[in-house]
Design an enzyme around this catalytic site. Structure first.
Site, PDB file in Angstrom:
ATOM      1  N   GLY A 163       0.797  -1.226   0.000  1.00  0.00           N
ATOM      2  CA  GLY A 163       0.000   0.000   0.000  1.00  0.00           C
ATOM      3  C   GLY A 163       0.825   1.268   0.000  1.00  0.00           C
ATOM      4  N   GLY A 164       2.080   1.162  -0.443  1.00  0.00           N
ATOM      5  CA  GLY A 164       2.933   2.339  -0.540  1.00  0.00           C
ATOM      6  C   GLY A 164       3.474   2.824   0.801  1.00  0.00           C
ATOM      7  N   GLU A 199      16.820   0.223  -2.197  1.00  0.00           N
ATOM      8  CA  GLU A 199      16.903   0.069  -3.652  1.00  0.00           C
ATOM      9  C   GLU A 199      17.334   1.373  -4.275  1.00  0.00           C
ATOM     10  OE1 GLU A 199      13.264  -3.144  -4.539  1.00  0.00           O
ATOM     11  OE2 GLU A 199      13.031  -1.036  -5.074  1.00  0.00           O
ATOM     12  N   TYR A 201      16.868   4.421  -6.506  1.00  0.00           N
ATOM     13  CA  TYR A 201      15.643   5.091  -6.933  1.00  0.00           C
ATOM     14  C   TYR A 201      15.689   5.244  -8.442  1.00  0.00           C
ATOM     15  CZ  TYR A 201      11.962   8.596  -7.301  1.00  0.00           C
ATOM     16  OH  TYR A 201      10.817   9.274  -7.640  1.00  0.00           O
ATOM     17  N   GLU A 274       5.038  -7.225 -10.228  1.00  0.00           N
ATOM     18  CA  GLU A 274       5.215  -5.791 -10.472  1.00  0.00           C
ATOM     19  C   GLU A 274       6.653  -5.496 -10.898  1.00  0.00           C
ATOM     20  OE1 GLU A 274       1.891  -3.686  -7.610  1.00  0.00           O
ATOM     21  OE2 GLU A 274       3.946  -3.665  -6.902  1.00  0.00           O
ATOM     22  N   GLU A 286       8.080  -6.398  -6.893  1.00  0.00           N
ATOM     23  CA  GLU A 286       7.482  -7.282  -5.889  1.00  0.00           C
ATOM     24  C   GLU A 286       6.425  -8.133  -6.555  1.00  0.00           C
ATOM     25  OE1 GLU A 286       4.852  -5.895  -2.887  1.00  0.00           O
ATOM     26  OE2 GLU A 286       3.990  -4.323  -4.120  1.00  0.00           O
ATOM     27  N   ARG A 290      -2.384 -12.073  -4.839  1.00  0.00           N
ATOM     28  CA  ARG A 290      -3.834 -11.896  -4.634  1.00  0.00           C
ATOM     29  C   ARG A 290      -4.426 -11.249  -5.867  1.00  0.00           C
ATOM     30  NH1 ARG A 290      -3.655  -6.270  -4.222  1.00  0.00           N
ATOM     31  NH2 ARG A 290      -1.679  -5.560  -3.369  1.00  0.00           N
ATOM     32  N   VAL A 293      -6.690  -4.605  -7.095  1.00  0.00           N
ATOM     33  CA  VAL A 293      -7.751  -3.626  -7.298  1.00  0.00           C
ATOM     34  C   VAL A 293      -8.011  -3.457  -8.803  1.00  0.00           C
ATOM     35  CG1 VAL A 293      -8.351  -1.187  -7.000  1.00  0.00           C
ATOM     36  CG2 VAL A 293      -7.148  -2.395  -5.155  1.00  0.00           C
ATOM     37  N   ARG A 336      -9.688   5.193  -9.830  1.00  0.00           N
ATOM     38  CA  ARG A 336     -10.166   4.883  -8.486  1.00  0.00           C
ATOM     39  C   ARG A 336     -10.865   6.106  -7.908  1.00  0.00           C
ATOM     40  NH1 ARG A 336      -5.583   1.259  -5.381  1.00  0.00           N
ATOM     41  NH2 ARG A 336      -4.832   0.101  -7.195  1.00  0.00           N
TER      42      ARG A 336
HETATM   43  P1  ADP Z   1      -3.303  -2.998  -5.769  1.00  0.00           P
HETATM   44  O1  ADP Z   1      -1.857  -3.325  -5.948  1.00  0.00           O
HETATM   45  O2  ADP Z   1      -4.207  -4.181  -5.686  1.00  0.00           O
HETATM   46  O3  ADP Z   1      -3.766  -1.977  -6.715  1.00  0.00           O
HETATM   47  P2  ADP Z   1      -2.564  -1.087  -3.925  1.00  0.00           P
HETATM   48  O4  ADP Z   1      -1.125  -1.439  -3.980  1.00  0.00           O
HETATM   49  O5  ADP Z   1      -3.014   0.167  -4.522  1.00  0.00           O
HETATM   50  O6  ADP Z   1      -3.430  -2.343  -4.380  1.00  0.00           O
HETATM   51  O7  ADP Z   1      -3.046  -1.051  -2.463  1.00  0.00           O
HETATM   52  C1  ADP Z   1      -2.250  -1.696  -1.560  1.00  0.00           C
HETATM   53  C2  ADP Z   1      -3.068  -2.270  -0.499  1.00  0.00           C
HETATM   54  O8  ADP Z   1      -4.031  -1.341   0.010  1.00  0.00           O
HETATM   55  C3  ADP Z   1      -3.814  -3.407  -1.078  1.00  0.00           C
HETATM   56  O9  ADP Z   1      -3.088  -4.597  -0.824  1.00  0.00           O
HETATM   57  C4  ADP Z   1      -4.962  -3.347  -0.290  1.00  0.00           C
HETATM   58  O10 ADP Z   1      -4.562  -4.085   0.839  1.00  0.00           O
HETATM   59  C5  ADP Z   1      -5.143  -2.049   0.389  1.00  0.00           C
HETATM   60  N1  ADP Z   1      -6.400  -1.511  -0.084  1.00  0.00           N
HETATM   61  C6  ADP Z   1      -6.599  -0.638  -1.071  1.00  0.00           C
HETATM   62  N2  ADP Z   1      -7.899  -0.397  -1.220  1.00  0.00           N
HETATM   63  C7  ADP Z   1      -8.560  -1.134  -0.298  1.00  0.00           C
HETATM   64  C8  ADP Z   1      -9.939  -1.327   0.055  1.00  0.00           C
HETATM   65  N3  ADP Z   1     -10.935  -0.682  -0.574  1.00  0.00           N
HETATM   66  N4  ADP Z   1     -10.229  -2.177   1.048  1.00  0.00           N
HETATM   67  C9  ADP Z   1      -9.259  -2.825   1.684  1.00  0.00           C
HETATM   68  N5  ADP Z   1      -7.952  -2.689   1.401  1.00  0.00           N
HETATM   69  C10 ADP Z   1      -7.608  -1.853   0.426  1.00  0.00           C
HETATM   70  P1  ADP Z   2       4.152  -1.621  -2.111  1.00  0.00           P
HETATM   71  O1  ADP Z   2       4.398  -2.982  -1.544  1.00  0.00           O
HETATM   72  O2  ADP Z   2       3.853  -0.609  -1.080  1.00  0.00           O
HETATM   73  O3  ADP Z   2       3.184  -1.654  -3.263  1.00  0.00           O
HETATM   74  P2  ADP Z   2       6.252  -1.355  -4.100  1.00  0.00           P
HETATM   75  O4  ADP Z   2       7.576  -1.961  -3.901  1.00  0.00           O
HETATM   76  O5  ADP Z   2       5.334  -2.052  -5.031  1.00  0.00           O
HETATM   77  O6  ADP Z   2       5.572  -1.166  -2.675  1.00  0.00           O
HETATM   78  O7  ADP Z   2       6.419   0.142  -4.554  1.00  0.00           O
HETATM   79  C1  ADP Z   2       5.314   1.021  -4.619  1.00  0.00           C
HETATM   80  C2  ADP Z   2       5.601   2.153  -5.613  1.00  0.00           C
HETATM   81  O8  ADP Z   2       6.775   2.896  -5.196  1.00  0.00           O
HETATM   82  C3  ADP Z   2       5.945   1.690  -7.008  1.00  0.00           C
HETATM   83  O9  ADP Z   2       4.794   1.489  -7.793  1.00  0.00           O
HETATM   84  C4  ADP Z   2       6.819   2.816  -7.535  1.00  0.00           C
HETATM   85  O10 ADP Z   2       6.045   3.898  -8.001  1.00  0.00           O
HETATM   86  C5  ADP Z   2       7.552   3.259  -6.300  1.00  0.00           C
HETATM   87  N1  ADP Z   2       8.867   2.581  -6.221  1.00  0.00           N
HETATM   88  C6  ADP Z   2       9.149   1.443  -5.537  1.00  0.00           C
HETATM   89  N2  ADP Z   2      10.448   1.100  -5.654  1.00  0.00           N
HETATM   90  C7  ADP Z   2      11.025   2.034  -6.439  1.00  0.00           C
HETATM   91  C8  ADP Z   2      12.366   2.260  -6.925  1.00  0.00           C
HETATM   92  N3  ADP Z   2      13.366   1.451  -6.607  1.00  0.00           N
HETATM   93  N4  ADP Z   2      12.578   3.342  -7.716  1.00  0.00           N
HETATM   94  C9  ADP Z   2      11.563   4.193  -8.016  1.00  0.00           C
HETATM   95  N5  ADP Z   2      10.305   4.040  -7.589  1.00  0.00           N
HETATM   96  C10 ADP Z   2      10.006   2.982  -6.802  1.00  0.00           C
HETATM   97 MG    MG Z   3       3.412  -2.726  -5.072  1.00  0.00          MG
END
Ligand code: ADP
Ligand code: ADP
Ligand code: MG
Length: 444
Positions: A163-164, A199, A201, A274, A286, A290, A293, A336
Site C-alpha cells: 500500500g505504498g 533500492e 531510486y 510488479e 514485488e 492476490r 484492485v 479509483r
Molecule cells: P493494488 O496493488 O491491488 O492496486 P494497492 O497497492 O493500490 O493495491 O493497495 C495496496 C493495499 O491497500 C492493497 O493490498 C490493499 O490491501 C489495500 N487496499 C486498497 N484499497 C482497499 C480497500 N478498498 N479495502 C481494503 N484494502 C484496500
Molecule cells: P508496495 O508494496 O507498497 O506496493 P512497491 O515496492 O510495489 O511497494 O512500490 C510502490 C511504488 O513505489 C511503485 O509502484 C513505484 O512507483 C515506487 N517505487 C518502488 N520502488 C522504487 C524504486 N526502486 N525506484 C523508483 N520508484 C520505486
Molecule cells: Mg506494489
C-alpha cells in the site's frame, strides 16, 4: 465445484466476488463488522455473520471469527479479496489446517513473497532481473555502508511493505538516518515488522505489472500488463491496459520473465508481478499474491473473468487456455474514486450518500458498494468505487472515461472525480509519456 464460499472482505471487492459466485451458482456467505450491518455485500449475500466491532483488527482481521463463520455456515472455501487478510500467510495456513480452501496461493508461497527482501533473493536466484539494491539492513551504520554501493538517490523500503507505506526517498547521505528511522517506525506500526531494505531510486520510470494465472497442474498463463504509473504517495490512482510504452518484443520478454517469477515460487491462482520499467529495461519490484484492485482492466481487454478463474483454479480445474490464446484487444482504463478531498490534502471523507447517479452506456463499468442513502463509515479504506471503460484505442478510452466521469454524481461525501477529470485532460497524460513522478510534479 464449491457449493458455498465465504467472502472475507467488504466494499466493492466483496460485491464483485459475490456477483461471480451467483453467476456460477455458488451460495455466498458475507462477514461484516458492526459498522457494516447496512453494507451492500451483506444484503447481496445468501447469509451473513457479524464478526466483531468496527475496527478491522477486531473484525475483518479477526481470523478466529472468520473461520468460525466458515464452520457455522458450512462454506468450503474462503475468498479473501484484496487487502485485509489476502496476503496473510498465517490465515492461509489456518484455512489449510481447517480443511477450508483458501482461494489464492499456498501459504508457503505467500510467506516467501510477502517478505520483499526474501522475494528479491528468490527472484535473483531464478534469473529474474531485480532493482539494484541491497538485502535487509539492520542499523543506520549498515545502511550508510550499503548506500555507498547503491548511490543516491535511493529508496528505503519496508520488507513487509504494501500500500505504498514504509517507503522513504533519500536524495543524499545527510537524509539517510532520519529516513531510515522514519521508514522503520512506519513499517513497525503498519505491519508489525520494522525491517527495511534499500533500492536504487529509478526515475523517470514506469510501473508496469503483469497479471498471471496458474493452475494446480503447472500451467502458467500471463494475461498481459497493466500500466499503473499514475500514483499518489506510491498508491495507484489510474491504471490501464495495455501500456503504450511496451513494444511487442519487450512485452514478450516481460511475459516470459513474469512466468519465470511465478514458477520460482511454485505459484498457484491469480497473482501479479510488479516491475519498474526504465529505458527499455524492466526490473522486478514485488509480487502481489492476490487479486489486485485493478484486475478489471485486464478483464476488459482479455474478456476473461478473473474472479471466476480464481474460483475454478481453487476448485482444482485446469486452465482452459494457453498463452497463445491470450490476445490484448482494445484499451481499458480504470480510475479509483476515493472518498477524500484533494483540496484539503486528500483528507478522507465519510457521510451519508444523498444522491447517486452511476454512469452507463456501452463498455462503461462502475464497481462499487455504494447505494442511495448508504452511510460511508469512517473506519475503512477510502476507495468507494472504480470507474472502468473499454474502447478500441487509448484516445477513445480517455474520451469515454471523461464522458462517464461527467455523468457520475456522488453527493454526501467529498471525492476525487474532479481531480480525475483534470488528470485525463493533461497533455502529458494524453501523450502517454509520463512516469511515476507525474502526480508529485503536479504538486499532489
Ligand atoms: P493494488 O496493488 O491491488 O492496486 P494497492 O497497492 O493500490 O493495491 O493497495 C495496496 C493495499 O491497500 C492493497 O493490498 C490493499 O490491501 C489495500 N487496499 C486498497 N484499497 C482497499 C480497500 N478498498 N479495502 C481494503 N484494502 C484496500
Ligand atoms: P508496495 O508494496 O507498497 O506496493 P512497491 O515496492 O510495489 O511497494 O512500490 C510502490 C511504488 O513505489 C511503485 O509502484 C513505484 O512507483 C515506487 N517505487 C518502488 N520502488 C522504487 C524504486 N526502486 N525506484 C523508483 N520508484 C520505486
Ligand atoms: Mg506494489
Amino acid at each position: 465445484m464449491f457449493s458455498k464460499i465465504l467472502i472475507a472482505n467488504r466494499g466493492e471487492i466483496a460485491v464483485r466476488i459475490i456477483r461471480a459466485c451467483k453467476e456460477m451458482g455458488i451460495s455466498t456467505v458475507a462477514v461484516f463488522s458492526e459498522a457494516d450491518r447496512e453494507a451492500l455485500h451483506v444484503s447481496l449475500a445468501d447469509e451473513s455473520y457479524c464478526i466483531g466491532p468496527a475496527p478491522v483488527g477486531e473484525s475483518y482481521l479477526n481470523m478466529a471469527a472468520i473461520i468460525s463463520a466458515a464452520f457455522c455456515s458450512g462454506a468450503q472455501a474462503i475468498h479473501p479479496g484484496y487487502g485485509l487478510l489476502s496476503e496473510n500467510a498465517r490465515f492461509a495456513a489456518l484455512c489449510e489446517e481447517c480443511n477450508i480452501t483458501f482461494i489464492g496461493p499456498r501459504s508457503e508461497t505467500i510467506a516467501k513473497t510477502g517478505d520483499k527482501d526474501e522475494a528479491r533473493k528468490t527472484m535473483r536466484a531464478a534469473g529474474v532481473p531485480v532493482i539494484p539494491g541491497c538485502d535487509a539492513v539492520s542499523s543506520v551504520e549498515e545502511a550508510k555502508e550499503q548506500a555507498k554501493q547503491i548511490g543516491f538517490p535511493l529508496l528505503i523500503k519496508a520488507r513487509a511493505g504494501g500500500g505504498g507505506r514504509g517507503i522513504r526517498l533519500v536524495k543524499e547521505e545527510s537524509e539517510l538516518e532520519a529516513a531510515y528511522l522514519n521508514a522503520s517506525r512506519e513499517a513497525l506500526s503498519a505491519f508489525g515488522d520494522g525491517g527495511v531494505y534499500m533500492e536504487k531510486y529509478l526515475y523517470p520510470a514506469k510501473h508496469i505489472e503483469m497479471q498471471i494465472l496458474c493452475d494446480n497442474y503447472g500451467n502458467v498463463v500471463c494475461l498481459g500488463e497493466r500500466e499503473c504509473s499514475i500514483q499518489r504517495k506510491n498508491q495507484k490512482l489510474i491504471e490501464e491496459c495495455p501500456s503504450n510504452a511496451l513494444d511487442a518484443p519487450t512485452r514478450q520478454r516481460m511475459i516470459e520473465v513474469a512466468a519465470k517469477a511465478a514458477k520460482a515460487v511454485n505459484y498457484r491462482n491469480a497473482g501479479t508481478v510488479e516491475f519498474l520499467y526504465k529505458d527499455g529495461q524492466f526490473y522486478f519490484m514485488e509480487m502481489n499474491t492476490r487479486l489486485q484492485v485493478e484486475h478489471t482492466v485486464t478483464e476488459m481487454v482479455t474478456g476473461l473473468d478473473l474472479v471466476k478463474w480464481q474460483i475454478r483454479i481453487a476448485a482444482g480445474q485446469k486452465l482452459g487456455f494457453s498463452q497463445e490464446d491470450i490476445r490484448l484487444d482494445g484499451h481499458a482504463i480504470e480510475c479509483r474514486i476515493n472518498a477524500e478531498n484533494p483540496e484539503q490534502n486528500f483528507r478522507p471523507s465519510c457521510g451519508r450518500i444523498t444522491l447517486l447517479h452511476i454512469p452507463g452506456g456501452p463498455w462503461v463499468r462502475f464497481d462499487t458498494a455504494l447505494y442511495q442513502d448508504y452511510f460511508v463509515p469512517p473506519y475503512y479504506d477510502s476507495m468507494i468505487g472504480k470507474l472502468i471503460v473499454y474502447a478500441k484505442t487509448r484516445e477513445e478510452a480517455i474520451r469515454k472515461l471523461q464522458a462517464a466521469l461527467c455523468e457520475l454524481v456522488i453527493e454526501g461525501v467529498d471525492h476525487n472525480s474532479q481531480l480525475h477529470m483534470e488528470l485525463l485532460s493533461d497533455p502529458e497524460f494524453k501523450s502517454g509519456d509520463y512516469y511515476t513522478d507525474f502526480m508529485a510534479k503536479k504538486g499532489y
